[in-house]
Motif scaffolding. Structure first.
Motif, mmCIF file in Angstrom:
data_model
loop_
_atom_site.group_PDB
_atom_site.id
_atom_site.type_symbol
_atom_site.label_atom_id
_atom_site.label_comp_id
_atom_site.label_asym_id
_atom_site.label_seq_id
_atom_site.Cartn_x
_atom_site.Cartn_y
_atom_site.Cartn_z
ATOM 1 N N TYR A 495 0.832 -1.204 0.000
ATOM 2 C CA TYR A 495 0.000 0.000 0.000
ATOM 3 C C TYR A 495 0.864 1.249 0.000
ATOM 4 C CZ TYR A 495 0.706 -0.041 5.137
ATOM 5 O OH TYR A 495 1.247 -0.058 6.399
ATOM 6 N N TYR A 496 0.282 2.324 -0.511
ATOM 7 C CA TYR A 496 0.910 3.636 -0.435
ATOM 8 C C TYR A 496 0.511 4.246 0.896
ATOM 9 C CZ TYR A 496 1.429 2.880 -5.450
ATOM 10 O OH TYR A 496 1.743 2.356 -6.682
ATOM 11 N N THR A 497 1.455 4.826 1.543
ATOM 12 C CA THR A 497 1.240 5.237 2.922
ATOM 13 C C THR A 497 0.502 6.560 3.057
ATOM 14 O OG1 THR A 497 3.399 6.285 2.955
ATOM 15 C CG2 THR A 497 3.288 4.030 3.721
ATOM 16 N N THR A 498 -0.144 6.704 4.170
ATOM 17 C CA THR A 498 -0.557 7.997 4.708
ATOM 18 C C THR A 498 0.065 8.073 6.094
ATOM 19 O OG1 THR A 498 -2.572 7.041 5.659
ATOM 20 C CG2 THR A 498 -2.739 8.049 3.451
ATOM 21 N N GLN A 499 -0.057 9.192 6.750
ATOM 22 C CA GLN A 499 0.515 9.328 8.083
ATOM 23 C C GLN A 499 -0.596 9.518 9.106
ATOM 24 O OE1 GLN A 499 4.329 9.514 9.180
ATOM 25 N NE2 GLN A 499 2.774 8.466 10.355
ATOM 26 N N PRO A 500 -1.254 8.433 9.534
ATOM 27 C CA PRO A 500 -2.248 8.577 10.599
ATOM 28 C C PRO A 500 -1.541 8.811 11.936
ATOM 29 C CG PRO A 500 -1.994 6.275 10.039
ATOM 30 C CD PRO A 500 -1.130 7.037 9.086
ATOM 31 N N TYR A 501 -2.080 9.707 12.716
ATOM 32 C CA TYR A 501 -1.475 9.966 14.011
ATOM 33 C C TYR A 501 -2.553 10.450 14.977
ATOM 34 C CZ TYR A 501 -1.341 14.984 12.708
ATOM 35 O OH TYR A 501 -1.659 16.271 12.331
ATOM 36 N N VAL A 502 -2.201 10.437 16.229
ATOM 37 C CA VAL A 502 -3.096 10.907 17.279
ATOM 38 C C VAL A 502 -2.442 12.115 17.937
ATOM 39 C CG1 VAL A 502 -4.187 10.348 19.484
ATOM 40 C CG2 VAL A 502 -4.047 8.616 17.681
ATOM 41 N N ALA A 503 -3.225 13.174 18.094
ATOM 42 C CA ALA A 503 -2.687 14.402 18.696
ATOM 43 C C ALA A 503 -3.707 15.009 19.633
ATOM 44 C CB ALA A 503 -2.317 15.408 17.608
ATOM 45 N N GLN A 504 -3.272 15.331 20.828
ATOM 46 C CA GLN A 504 -4.134 16.075 21.741
ATOM 47 C C GLN A 504 -4.333 17.484 21.179
ATOM 48 O OE1 GLN A 504 -5.831 15.037 24.127
ATOM 49 N NE2 GLN A 504 -4.879 13.203 25.016
ATOM 50 N N PRO A 505 -5.542 18.035 21.296
ATOM 51 C CA PRO A 505 -5.831 19.331 20.661
ATOM 52 C C PRO A 505 -5.050 20.504 21.230
ATOM 53 C CG PRO A 505 -7.648 18.627 22.066
ATOM 54 C CD PRO A 505 -6.723 17.462 21.962
ATOM 55 N N TYR A 506 -4.470 20.335 22.414
ATOM 56 C CA TYR A 506 -3.736 21.448 23.016
ATOM 57 C C TYR A 506 -2.284 21.536 22.513
ATOM 58 C CZ TYR A 506 -2.630 17.507 26.133
ATOM 59 O OH TYR A 506 -2.273 16.279 26.628
ATOM 60 N N VAL A 507 -1.860 20.617 21.648
ATOM 61 C CA VAL A 507 -0.505 20.677 21.105
ATOM 62 C C VAL A 507 -0.526 21.489 19.816
ATOM 63 C CG1 VAL A 507 1.542 19.374 20.463
ATOM 64 C CG2 VAL A 507 -0.143 18.352 21.986
ATOM 65 N N LYS A 508 0.317 22.478 19.730
ATOM 66 C CA LYS A 508 0.339 23.375 18.575
ATOM 67 C C LYS A 508 1.756 23.483 18.018
ATOM 68 C CE LYS A 508 -3.940 24.452 19.464
ATOM 69 N NZ LYS A 508 -4.330 25.798 19.876
ATOM 70 N N GLY A 509 1.864 23.965 16.799
ATOM 71 C CA GLY A 509 3.152 24.352 16.230
ATOM 72 C C GLY A 509 3.986 23.248 15.630
ATOM 73 N N TYR A 510 3.544 21.994 15.701
ATOM 74 C CA TYR A 510 4.306 20.906 15.087
ATOM 75 C C TYR A 510 3.952 20.817 13.603
ATOM 76 C CZ TYR A 510 -0.097 18.326 15.565
ATOM 77 O OH TYR A 510 -1.415 17.929 15.489
ATOM 78 N N HIS A 511 4.790 20.114 12.872
ATOM 79 C CA HIS A 511 4.565 19.991 11.432
ATOM 80 C C HIS A 511 4.925 18.594 10.960
ATOM 81 C CE1 HIS A 511 4.606 20.575 7.158
ATOM 82 N NE2 HIS A 511 5.912 20.408 7.074
ATOM 83 N N TRP A 512 3.957 17.924 10.307
ATOM 84 C CA TRP A 512 4.232 16.631 9.685
ATOM 85 C C TRP A 512 4.625 16.876 8.238
ATOM 86 C CZ3 TRP A 512 5.011 12.190 11.948
ATOM 87 C CH2 TRP A 512 4.392 11.896 13.168
ATOM 88 N N SER A 513 5.760 16.375 7.853
ATOM 89 C CA SER A 513 6.213 16.464 6.469
ATOM 90 C C SER A 513 5.703 15.253 5.693
ATOM 91 C CB SER A 513 7.746 16.491 6.430
ATOM 92 O OG SER A 513 8.226 16.171 5.148
ATOM 93 N N PRO A 514 5.399 15.387 4.391
ATOM 94 C CA PRO A 514 5.050 14.213 3.582
ATOM 95 C C PRO A 514 6.222 13.254 3.436
ATOM 96 C CG PRO A 514 5.251 16.156 2.188
ATOM 97 C CD PRO A 514 5.304 16.632 3.601
ATOM 98 N N LEU A 515 7.384 13.647 3.923
ATOM 99 C CA LEU A 515 8.535 12.754 3.951
ATOM 100 C C LEU A 515 8.542 11.895 5.213
ATOM 101 C CD1 LEU A 515 11.276 15.256 2.710
ATOM 102 C CD2 LEU A 515 9.759 13.795 1.364
ATOM 103 N N GLY A 516 7.522 12.059 6.060
ATOM 104 C CA GLY A 516 7.355 11.184 7.220
ATOM 105 C C GLY A 516 7.886 11.719 8.529
ATOM 106 N N LEU A 517 8.501 12.885 8.518
ATOM 107 C CA LEU A 517 9.119 13.433 9.721
ATOM 108 C C LEU A 517 8.192 14.406 10.433
ATOM 109 C CD1 LEU A 517 12.629 14.179 8.214
ATOM 110 C CD2 LEU A 517 12.099 12.377 9.852
ATOM 111 N N ILE A 518 8.288 14.411 11.750
ATOM 112 C CA ILE A 518 7.588 15.428 12.529
ATOM 113 C C ILE A 518 8.630 16.405 13.056
ATOM 114 C CG2 ILE A 518 7.652 14.030 14.657
ATOM 115 C CD1 ILE A 518 4.974 15.400 15.402
ATOM 116 N N ASP A 519 8.374 17.687 12.841
ATOM 117 C CA ASP A 519 9.284 18.729 13.322
ATOM 118 C C ASP A 519 8.661 19.369 14.553
ATOM 119 O OD1 ASP A 519 11.045 20.786 13.758
ATOM 120 O OD2 ASP A 519 11.153 21.409 11.663
ATOM 121 N N LEU A 520 9.358 19.256 15.677
ATOM 122 C CA LEU A 520 8.854 19.763 16.955
ATOM 123 C C LEU A 520 9.585 21.023 17.405
ATOM 124 C CD1 LEU A 520 8.574 16.331 18.797
ATOM 125 C CD2 LEU A 520 6.709 17.646 17.785
#
Length: 532
Positions: A495-520
């Motif tokens: 399968y071709y991937t997507t990036q499912p994730y779980v995030a609490q709504p109070y977390v802000k400012g992060y970024h998921w890249s389509p390259l699979g990385l999360i920048d915190l």
């Protein structure tokens, strides 16, 4: 009695306060539940996303990808590019230092990049630097380190000469294998300098403070980082668990704020709670054959096993997470720059499903289900990988009459088994390092790959695609190469991937890249707790 009453009242208040705070986020700490124990935090040597996600906070490159996945100045404040697109001159920011205060210079980059392509170091990331003039020749022991096109002109100026114009080179300089590493530390402890928190020095927005192996990694704000104004949290925490269920419990209980790949069975419940998210992701989940191990040294056997897959049902009922069944290697979402169309749409499917043909091929190869050598699927410990392996096992039993055994290993051992070729067929996934088909096709371009695959026609097409600046010709070469990969049936894309994730709504400012990385780097906790 009055003193005792006062003491009990204070104690009761303290207990009540602690009880009220249980499960509440620390306002200065963002916590990401890491999906595997890093084998190392040496950015030049590691390949997994779990490692890269931590390294992105401890180190930094000449550039860093922004919210739109475009390279922006990071340790380099500017650069010049020659008219022919083959010479880059980077100008470092003044007064850069490592996290311990030691000056960071252009010489650190020259050393670090040459180290990655040093054949004695044997980094699996070496190929990522092959656009640099002389890098591949040095890696193959056909030239010396002095011929590699990386040179510190002075402490703040790095000149890079490329073999060919590489339109995505600035994106490459944001990748972990292009990060500088502290030479004095690497040379003092070449095998262990990045395997523990003690003494580990970086150059990113955070510095490591704790690493309890297979349990947690903690970092704090780096006081010597050049861009402190945009670092929003004092600390980051990375609790570690290979169990999806465990990571989910950490987030739902407030012990972590973010986690990736929640169990598919929880998707509907999490969506109802507003915790489930899906980010774009340029990647392919696949099974790779060791083409030198029986019975998969016969292409007919590889094709037989590939033809028995039932991807759509697997994706809909087991994988879920809005994944798409895969029938080729390069995923959708990468534009053919010559036509403006999607590369995958132009190339079409390259593998299909046909159980009757699979049984015929098995017979043509001289086998019956009973006489076929024992087959084992290797995967790393994870509920999803186990579920997929069990589904594939059932498909091969149903459609081919072959029973496959299952072997799971913890991530570090599993990666070593794949690298050393100690498997017949193994779970794997590849995520784009940059938004171009070459990031996928380059994986199998020489014999030093997990499949132990070598095809000179394939390699020639990849070389030609790298050497030309004509985008139409370049894309055609890559389409032809991808077809060869499937004529030889080296992999089974699932399968071709997507990036499912779980995030609490109070977390802000992060970024998921389509390259699979999360920048915190700019992630923070919003005390008001409103939705993202």
């Amino acid at each position: 009695m009055k003193k005792l009453s006062l003491f009990l009242l204070i104690a009761f208040a303290a207990v009540s306060l602690l009880a009220g705070c249980a499960g509440q986020p620390k306002t200065d700490t963002v916590s990401y539940a890491l999906e595997a124990e890093p084998a190392s935090l040496d950015p030049g040597m590691t390949t997994s996303l779990a490692e890269a996600n931590v390294q992105a906070e401890l180190f930094e490159g000449l550039t860093r990808l922004d919210q739109h996945n475009q390279p922006q100045p990071a340790l380099a404040e500017s650069w010049d590019i020659s008219p022919d697109g083959k010479v880059y001159t980077f100008h470092l920011r003044p007064h850069l230092t490592w996290s311990d205060g030691t000056p960071l210079t252009a010489q650190d980059f020259e050393y670090s990049w040459k180290r990655v392509v040093d054949p004695e170091v044997a980094s699996q990331n070496a190929y990522m630097l092959f656009p640099i003039e002389g890098a591949e020749a040095y890696n193959q022991k056909k030239a010396t380190a002095d011929t590699v096109g990386v040179k510190a002109l002075d402490d703040q100026t790095l000149q890079v000469r490329l073999k060919d114009p590489t339109v995505y080179f600035l994106t490459l300089t944001a990748l972990h294998c292009y990060y500088p590493v502290p030479r004095w530390l690497v040379e003092a402890k070449p095998d262990t300098w990045a395997s523990d928190a003690a003494g580990l020095v970086g150059c990113g927005p955070f510095v490591i403070t704790k690493w309890v192996h297979s349990s947690e990694i903690n970092v704090k704000r780096n006081p010597n980082y050049w861009d402190q104004a945009h670092v929003r949290s004092e600390r980051l925490e990375f609790p570690i668990s290979e169990s999806q269920a465990t990571r989910l419990r950490l987030v739902e209980s407030g012990q972590a704020n973010l986690m990736v790949e929640p169990p598919p069975a929880d998707q509907d419940r999490l969506e109802a709670l507003g915790l489930y998210r899906v980010a774009p992701y340029l990647g392919t989940y696949y099974y790779v054959f060791n083409v030198q191990k029986k019975p998969f040294d016969d292409v007919r056997i590889r094709r037989a096993f590939a033809l028995t897959m039932e991807r759509q049902g697997l994706v809909e009922h087991i994988v879920r997470a809005r994944k798409e069944a895969a029938y080729a290697w390069v995923p959708p979402g990468i534009t053919d720059t010559a036509t403006g169309k999607d590369f995958r749409a132009e190339g079409g499917p390259l593998q299909h499903e046909d159980a009757a043909k699979a049984r015929q091929l098995l017979q043509e190869a001289g086998y019956t289900p009973e006489t076929l050598p024992e087959v084992t699927i290797l995967f790393n410990t994870n509920e999803m990988h186990k579920a997929v392996a069990e589904a594939v096992q059932a498909m091969w039993q149903k459609n081919l009459g072959v029973h496959a055994g299952l072997t799971n290993q913890e991530s570090k051992v599993y990666l070593a088994s794949r690298m050393e070729g100690n498997f017949q067929v193994a779970r794997a996934s590849w995520v784009a390092d940059y938004a171009d088909p070459m990031t996928f096709l380059d994986v199998f371009a020489d014999a030093d790959n997990d499949a132990k695959y070598h095809n000179e026609d394939y390699n020639r097409l990849i070389r030609q695609a790298k050497e030309t600046s004509d985008q139409a010709v370049r894309m055609q070469y890559m389409h032809e190469a991808e077809k060869i990969l499937f004529d030889d049936c080296v992999i089974i894309p699932i399968y071709y991937t997507t990036q499912p994730y779980v995030a609490q709504p109070y977390v802000k400012g992060y970024h998921w890249s389509p390259l699979g990385l999360i920048d915190l780097k700019e992630a923070y906790i919003d005390k008001k707790g409103d939705t993202k």
